[in-house]
Structures are given as structure tokens and as C-alpha cells.
Motif scaffolding. Sequence first.
Motif, PDB file in Angstrom:
ATOM      1  N   PHE A 135      77.671  -6.881  60.937  1.00 17.74           N
ATOM      2  CA  PHE A 135      77.429  -8.323  60.951  1.00 17.74           C
ATOM      3  C   PHE A 135      75.988  -8.599  60.517  1.00 17.74           C
ATOM      4  O   PHE A 135      75.129  -7.720  60.564  1.00 17.74           O
ATOM      5  N   ASN A 136      75.712  -9.831  60.127  1.00 13.16           N
ATOM      6  CA  ASN A 136      74.375 -10.227  59.659  1.00 13.16           C
ATOM      7  C   ASN A 136      73.537 -10.863  60.761  1.00 13.16           C
ATOM      8  O   ASN A 136      72.716 -11.728  60.486  1.00 13.16           O
ATOM      9  N   ASP A 137      73.704 -10.418  62.003  1.00 16.57           N
ATOM     10  CA  ASP A 137      72.933 -10.994  63.110  1.00 16.57           C
ATOM     11  C   ASP A 137      72.107  -9.932  63.844  1.00 16.57           C
ATOM     12  O   ASP A 137      71.845 -10.037  65.022  1.00 16.57           O
ATOM     13  N   GLY A 138      71.664  -8.936  63.092  1.00 15.08           N
ATOM     14  CA  GLY A 138      70.844  -7.873  63.674  1.00 15.08           C
ATOM     15  C   GLY A 138      69.366  -8.235  63.683  1.00 15.08           C
ATOM     16  O   GLY A 138      68.989  -9.378  63.367  1.00 15.08           O
ATOM     17  N   PRO A 139      68.515  -7.285  64.027  1.00 16.61           N
ATOM     18  CA  PRO A 139      67.072  -7.543  64.112  1.00 16.61           C
ATOM     19  C   PRO A 139      66.483  -8.013  62.776  1.00 16.61           C
ATOM     20  O   PRO A 139      66.617  -7.341  61.760  1.00 16.61           O
ATOM     21  N   ARG A 140      65.872  -9.179  62.785  1.00 20.00           N
ATOM     22  CA  ARG A 140      65.292  -9.762  61.567  1.00 20.00           C
ATOM     23  C   ARG A 140      64.070  -8.984  61.077  1.00 20.00           C
ATOM     24  O   ARG A 140      63.743  -9.046  59.901  1.00 20.00           O
ATOM     25  N   ASP A 141      63.414  -8.237  61.980  1.00 20.12           N
ATOM     26  CA  ASP A 141      62.218  -7.508  61.566  1.00 20.12           C
ATOM     27  C   ASP A 141      62.554  -6.190  60.866  1.00 20.12           C
ATOM     28  O   ASP A 141      61.655  -5.500  60.373  1.00 20.12           O
ATOM     29  N   THR A 142      63.838  -5.843  60.802  1.00 17.46           N
ATOM     30  CA  THR A 142      64.234  -4.638  60.058  1.00 17.46           C
ATOM     31  C   THR A 142      65.212  -5.051  58.961  1.00 17.46           C
ATOM     32  O   THR A 142      64.817  -5.670  57.993  1.00 17.46           O
ATOM     33  N   THR A 143      66.488  -4.761  59.135  1.00 13.84           N
ATOM     34  CA  THR A 143      67.476  -5.031  58.077  1.00 13.84           C
ATOM     35  C   THR A 143      68.235  -6.336  58.262  1.00 13.84           C
ATOM     36  O   THR A 143      68.877  -6.808  57.330  1.00 13.84           O
TER      37      THR A 143
END
Length: 163
Positions: A135-143
Amino acid sequence: MLKKFVLLALCAVTLGCNGQQEKEKEEAKVYPVTKTDAEWRAELSELEYYVLRQAGTERPFTSPLNKNYEAGTYVCAACATPLFESENKFDSGTGWPSFDQEIKGNVEYSTDYKIGYARTEEHCATCGGHLGHVFNDGPRDTTGKRHCINGAALEFIPKKAQN
């Protein structure tokens, strides 16, 4: 009213057909590790078989790997292919082991329509075992990605055991 019904029916048929086409493509692929259904059943636990071979989902918060923060590598429970590194694991709060990236080349993707809309499904690139979804809701500071993985699809190899 009839127009809405016809439109809804057409959407349902289209989604169903797309999902069936994806499933047929997936079943047609030959993976480097290929076994009969009987061999997979004999080698895997009931839960591993359900998740890896039948694309099932384990209950959230049931995997001991969910809260494992030891250094090491997560490998496919069916064929031991390295899939995720511990430094890419994070607590998503969802109840499943989550990673912000995979080991490149060892995970493949397909589109899953099982719940009525498109999701990106993850598979082991070596044996085709179902791992989970991304999903596209992971940590914004990485991937920005959240690889939401069934713990039953994984085995953990501690770093000290790898040396």
C-alpha cells in the motif's frame, strides 16, 4: 433505476473478469521452485499452506513476527528466498509485519480484485507464494510504501545465525 442496475452489473462483471484474468496469468507462470499441491501440503503447516498457496490472510496481531525487532532477514516460509531485511521493518499498527521495501528481485507483484477493487498483491518470485499486499501509506521519510505481509508466509533468520 434500471440503468443504474445495468451499470452496476457491468462493473461487477468487468471487475470479476479482470480478477479471473490475473489469476489465470498467475497460475500459468512457472516459478523456479515448483511443487505439486500434495508436496506443498506435506511441507507447509495448515496456516502456511492457507496463506502461501491459497492466498489467505492470517488474523491480525497473531504472528510472533509482528513485534520482532531483532536484526536479520525475513525469508519465504516455503522456499527460504530472502524477501525483507529487518532494517526495513516498521510498526504499522495494522497487526501484520510491515516493511517499507523488499529485497529487489525477490518479490513479484500482481493485481488482486478479490474484495471488489484493485490491490497490489505480493508473491515470492521464487515459488509464487502469496505474501500479502503493498500500500502507499508507509513511512513518508523512506519509500512511502507499506508491504503488509502475513507472518505465516515468513521465517526469520537472525543476523547472528547468518554469519
